[in-house]
Design a protein around this motif. Structure first.
Motif, mmCIF file in Angstrom:
data_model
loop_
_atom_site.group_PDB
_atom_site.id
_atom_site.type_symbol
_atom_site.label_atom_id
_atom_site.label_comp_id
_atom_site.label_asym_id
_atom_site.label_seq_id
_atom_site.Cartn_x
_atom_site.Cartn_y
_atom_site.Cartn_z
ATOM 1 N N UNK A 38 0.828 -1.216 0.000
ATOM 2 C CA UNK A 38 0.000 0.000 0.000
ATOM 3 C C UNK A 38 0.859 1.262 0.000
ATOM 4 N N UNK A 39 1.857 1.283 -0.873
ATOM 5 C CA UNK A 39 2.785 2.412 -0.922
ATOM 6 C C UNK A 39 2.620 3.231 -2.200
ATOM 7 N N UNK A 40 2.900 4.517 -2.080
ATOM 8 C CA UNK A 40 2.970 5.411 -3.230
ATOM 9 C C UNK A 40 4.418 5.421 -3.711
ATOM 10 N N UNK A 80 -0.479 -3.748 -3.933
ATOM 11 C CA UNK A 80 -1.373 -2.587 -4.021
ATOM 12 C C UNK A 80 -0.587 -1.270 -4.010
ATOM 13 N N UNK A 81 0.485 -1.240 -4.784
ATOM 14 C CA UNK A 81 1.335 -0.052 -4.837
ATOM 15 C C UNK A 81 1.100 0.736 -6.119
ATOM 16 N N UNK A 82 1.252 2.053 -6.028
ATOM 17 C CA UNK A 82 1.205 2.923 -7.187
ATOM 18 C C UNK A 82 2.636 3.073 -7.704
ATOM 19 N N UNK A 115 -1.052 -3.878 -8.503
ATOM 20 C CA UNK A 115 -0.277 -2.631 -8.579
ATOM 21 C C UNK A 115 -0.603 -1.879 -9.867
ATOM 22 N N UNK A 116 -0.424 -0.572 -9.831
ATOM 23 C CA UNK A 116 -0.549 0.243 -11.030
ATOM 24 C C UNK A 116 0.845 0.402 -11.631
ATOM 25 N N UNK A 117 1.062 -0.249 -12.764
ATOM 26 C CA UNK A 117 2.371 -0.248 -13.420
ATOM 27 C C UNK A 117 2.368 0.615 -14.681
ATOM 28 N N UNK A 148 -3.173 -9.205 -11.186
ATOM 29 C CA UNK A 148 -4.104 -8.096 -11.036
ATOM 30 C C UNK A 148 -3.543 -6.815 -11.610
ATOM 31 N N UNK A 149 -4.164 -5.712 -11.262
ATOM 32 C CA UNK A 149 -3.741 -4.432 -11.797
ATOM 33 C C UNK A 149 -4.490 -4.094 -13.070
ATOM 34 N N UNK A 150 -3.862 -3.307 -13.937
ATOM 35 C CA UNK A 150 -4.469 -2.824 -15.176
ATOM 36 C C UNK A 150 -3.772 -3.461 -16.370
#
Length: 228
Positions: A141-143, A161-163, A183-185, A201-203
């Protein structure tokens, strides 16, 4: 074809035991300081520039770390709501340590070591772990927008769950078990260096666009039917 077996791992984060309150100036950071079993609360050391500090089994709560903390070791400790923004901690080592709800924006931890470290619910955008060795490390859960992991060595590392938008992985070296979960990669650099990593998961569309960009492929997504 046999399905790849998922390997789960958690950092062996130590919990500080009996601690004594920090006493100034004796426990304040200076070059080559060695400190054990000390509790620091609501302290501000941002104006200090130190090297060769050794910290073991300590608790830091709401502490601003020295602006320079090079060639230092942080072991078996907990950092809660601490500010390490723009700290220069190159060639340093962190072992069996928890960082939670912290601020690591612009932190430079290059050419260092992280082993058995959990970084949880922490802002670490623009941070750099380039050329470091990460062993059994979890970012949760990190930015991590635009974080730098160039030429970083990964062994048993997980991002949850990291950006990671715009993060850099060029030249990354995966030794074993690098995972990205939800994560958002989008827009990461060096995605081809992540061969052997697992992404769950992710996009998928954003990831596909990023891969296409690195391969020099133009992707034109069809958003609807052409009108007659």
């Amino acid at each position: 074809m046999a399905r790849k077996r998922e390997v789960r791992f958690e950092p062996a984060v130590a919990k500080p035991g009996a601690l004594r309150p920090a006493v100034s100036p004796g426990d304040d950071p200076i070059d080559e300081l060695t400190v054990t079993d000390v509790e620091y609360r609501d302290a501000d050391f941002a104006e200090r520039h130190v090297s060769g500090v050794s910290v073991e089994s300590c608790l830091f709560d709401s502490v601003r770390f020295p602006s320079a903390l090079r060639h230092s070791t942080l072991a078996e400790s907990t950092l809660r709501v601490c500010d390490l923004a723009n700290v220069q901690a190159d060639d340093s080592t962190m072992i069996e340590t928890l960082i939670e709800n912290g601020r690591l924006t612009g932190l430079s931890w290059t050419a260092g070591v992280l082993r058995d470290v959990l970084i949880d619910s922490t802002r670490a955008d623009l941070s750099s772990f380039a050329q470091s060795r990460l062993r059994t490390v979890v970012f949760r859960d990190c930015d991590l927008r635009q974080a730098d992991f160039q030429s970083t060595e990964f062994r048993n590392v997980r991002f949850e769950r990291c950006n990671l938008v715009g993060a850099r992985f060029t030249g990354a070296r995966i030794q074993q078990n690098l995972r990205f979960e939800d994560c958002d990669l989008t827009g990461i650099y060096g995605i081809t260096a992540l061969r052997g990593a697992t992404i769950n998961g992710g996009d998928p569309q954003g990831l596909a666009s990023t891969l296409a960009r690195e391969l020099g492929i133009t992707v034109e997504w069809q958003t609807g039917l052409d009108e007659n």
